[in-house]
Enzyme design. Structure first.
Site, PDB file in Angstrom:
ATOM      1  N   HIS A 295      10.617   5.508  -9.434  1.00  0.00           N
ATOM      2  CA  HIS A 295       9.684   4.926 -10.420  1.00  0.00           C
ATOM      3  C   HIS A 295       8.284   5.474 -10.194  1.00  0.00           C
ATOM      4  O   HIS A 295       7.458   4.779  -9.608  1.00  0.00           O
ATOM      5  CB  HIS A 295       9.681   3.402 -10.288  1.00  0.00           C
ATOM      6  CG  HIS A 295       9.125   2.686 -11.486  1.00  0.00           C
ATOM      7  ND1 HIS A 295       7.780   2.476 -11.681  1.00  0.00           N
ATOM      8  CD2 HIS A 295       9.729   2.134 -12.563  1.00  0.00           C
ATOM      9  CE1 HIS A 295       7.571   1.817 -12.798  1.00  0.00           C
ATOM     10  NE2 HIS A 295       8.735   1.589 -13.362  1.00  0.00           N
TER      11      HIS A 295
ATOM     12  N   ILE B 178       4.346   4.802  -9.753  1.00  0.00           N
ATOM     13  CA  ILE B 178       3.682   3.666 -10.396  1.00  0.00           C
ATOM     14  C   ILE B 178       4.413   2.395  -9.969  1.00  0.00           C
ATOM     15  O   ILE B 178       5.651   2.348 -10.007  1.00  0.00           O
ATOM     16  CB  ILE B 178       3.750   3.797 -11.939  1.00  0.00           C
ATOM     17  CG1 ILE B 178       2.926   4.998 -12.401  1.00  0.00           C
ATOM     18  CG2 ILE B 178       3.265   2.526 -12.610  1.00  0.00           C
ATOM     19  CD1 ILE B 178       3.194   5.368 -13.844  1.00  0.00           C
TER      20      ILE B 178
ATOM     21  N   GLY C 151       5.846  -3.157 -13.067  1.00  0.00           N
ATOM     22  CA  GLY C 151       5.151  -4.394 -13.440  1.00  0.00           C
ATOM     23  C   GLY C 151       5.856  -5.638 -12.944  1.00  0.00           C
ATOM     24  O   GLY C 151       5.213  -6.589 -12.487  1.00  0.00           O
ATOM     25  N   VAL C 152       7.176  -5.657 -12.973  1.00  0.00           N
ATOM     26  CA  VAL C 152       7.897  -6.857 -12.527  1.00  0.00           C
ATOM     27  C   VAL C 152       7.663  -7.111 -11.033  1.00  0.00           C
ATOM     28  O   VAL C 152       7.710  -8.259 -10.588  1.00  0.00           O
ATOM     29  CB  VAL C 152       9.419  -6.760 -12.781  1.00  0.00           C
ATOM     30  CG1 VAL C 152       9.718  -6.890 -14.249  1.00  0.00           C
ATOM     31  CG2 VAL C 152      10.006  -5.496 -12.220  1.00  0.00           C
TER      32      VAL C 152
ATOM     33  N   GLU D 118       6.354 -10.296  -8.999  1.00  0.00           N
ATOM     34  CA  GLU D 118       7.054 -10.814  -7.834  1.00  0.00           C
ATOM     35  C   GLU D 118       6.065 -11.077  -6.686  1.00  0.00           C
ATOM     36  O   GLU D 118       6.160 -12.099  -5.999  1.00  0.00           O
ATOM     37  CB  GLU D 118       8.146  -9.827  -7.386  1.00  0.00           C
ATOM     38  CG  GLU D 118       8.897 -10.236  -6.133  1.00  0.00           C
ATOM     39  CD  GLU D 118       9.660 -11.555  -6.283  1.00  0.00           C
ATOM     40  OE1 GLU D 118      10.033 -11.916  -7.409  1.00  0.00           O
ATOM     41  OE2 GLU D 118       9.868 -12.218  -5.251  1.00  0.00           O
TER      42      GLU D 118
END
Lengths: 162, 114
Positions: free
Chosen positions: A51, A57, A60-61, A65
């Site tokens: 990723h 990067i 976003g999740v 978290e």
């Protein structure tokens, strides 16, 4: 209040382990009400393998978290006595307590915005503040910033495990 | 007396009708439902069959009730969410008197949640 919750203490408060312990320390805490924490992002994070190849990067999740784990520390802290000195807290203060075994679960995300990319070398300053609650559900207003720029903000609803 | 009583009843009915449509608008806005508020009927069950809301939505609705009517719902008031009519009953019963705040849901942080 200022506090010194390092990773050895966080390991007592959360069940999360490598590669999914996404908070390094907590610097401010009002048990059950608010907290501020730090997550340092390094190029060694395993998810950068994919990723994305050549363009690391933070997903976003995973930012969410980190904020959810800060939230778990925030309300887990309520299980300790009110006169606990969070500036001198250590793993020994958790003897006989099983906070990690009673962590809550994410129930809802609302109004989440990702405003900026987070990359290796960034220091995430995580913020969580309790909002409305009902039954075993609790809303938490959260945001994270790198420097003075917000990178994510939103509202979590968590169910309390205890 | 009878005429005055009739006017009072009509005024109450109008007030109640307005409250019910305010409640429907609040439900749709608060839960980001993709529907026209007028499609919710006054006695339709909100949870389970009916509008198919769940417990997570009930927390959000309690925030909406607090933001619109400054009334806190406690865990025991969940039956108020049975239908629009029952919520209207609850709001009318709690909006005039100085309600007992003991044991109510903690919505203090709910005001700035937007």
């Amino acid at each position: 209040m200022k506090c010194n919750i390092d990773c050895s203490v966080i390991l007592k408060m959360l069940p999360h382990r490598y590669p999914f312990l996404l908070i390094d320390k907590v610097t401010e805490i009002e048990p059950g009400k608010s907290a501020v924490g730090i997550k340092n992002v390094t190029i060694n994070e395993p998810y950068f393998q994919g990723h994305f190849p050549g363009e690391p990067i933070v997903p976003g999740v995973l930012l969410l978290e980190s904020l959810a784990q800060l939230t778990a520390v925030m309300y887990g802290a309520e299980a300790l006595p009110a006169d606990t000195d969070w500036g001198k807290i250590s793993a020994k203060d958790f003897e006989g307590l099983d906070l990690a075994g009673s962590v809550g679960y994410l129930a809802e995300l609302r109004n989440v915005k990702f405003m900026s990319l987070v990359k290796p070398g960034d220091t995430l300053e995580l913020h969580a503040k309790k909002g409305a609650s009902m039954g075993n559900l609790m809303q938490i207003k959260v945001f994270a910033r790198v420097g003075n720029k917000n990178v994510v903000e939103g509202m979590l609803t968590v169910s309390q495990g205890r | 007396m009878a005429v005055q009583g009739k006017e009072q009843i009509l005024a109450y009915a109008a007030k109640r009708k307005q409250l019910c449509s305010d409640i429907k608008a609040m439900i749709v806005e608060q839960l980001c439902l993709d529907m026209d508020p007028e499609f919710i009927t006054d006695d339709q069950p909100l949870f389970g069959r009916g509008l198919e809301l769940d417990s997570i939505d009930s927390l959000e609705l309690s925030v909406g009730v607090f933001n619109n009517w400054q009334i806190s719902l406690s865990d025991d008031d969940n039956s108020a969410f049975s239908s629009v009519n029952s919520l209207a009953d609850f709001i009318l019963a709690n909006s005039d008197g100085d309600g007992d705040d003991a044991g109510t849901a903690d919505l203090s942080g709910g005001m700035d949640l937007g």
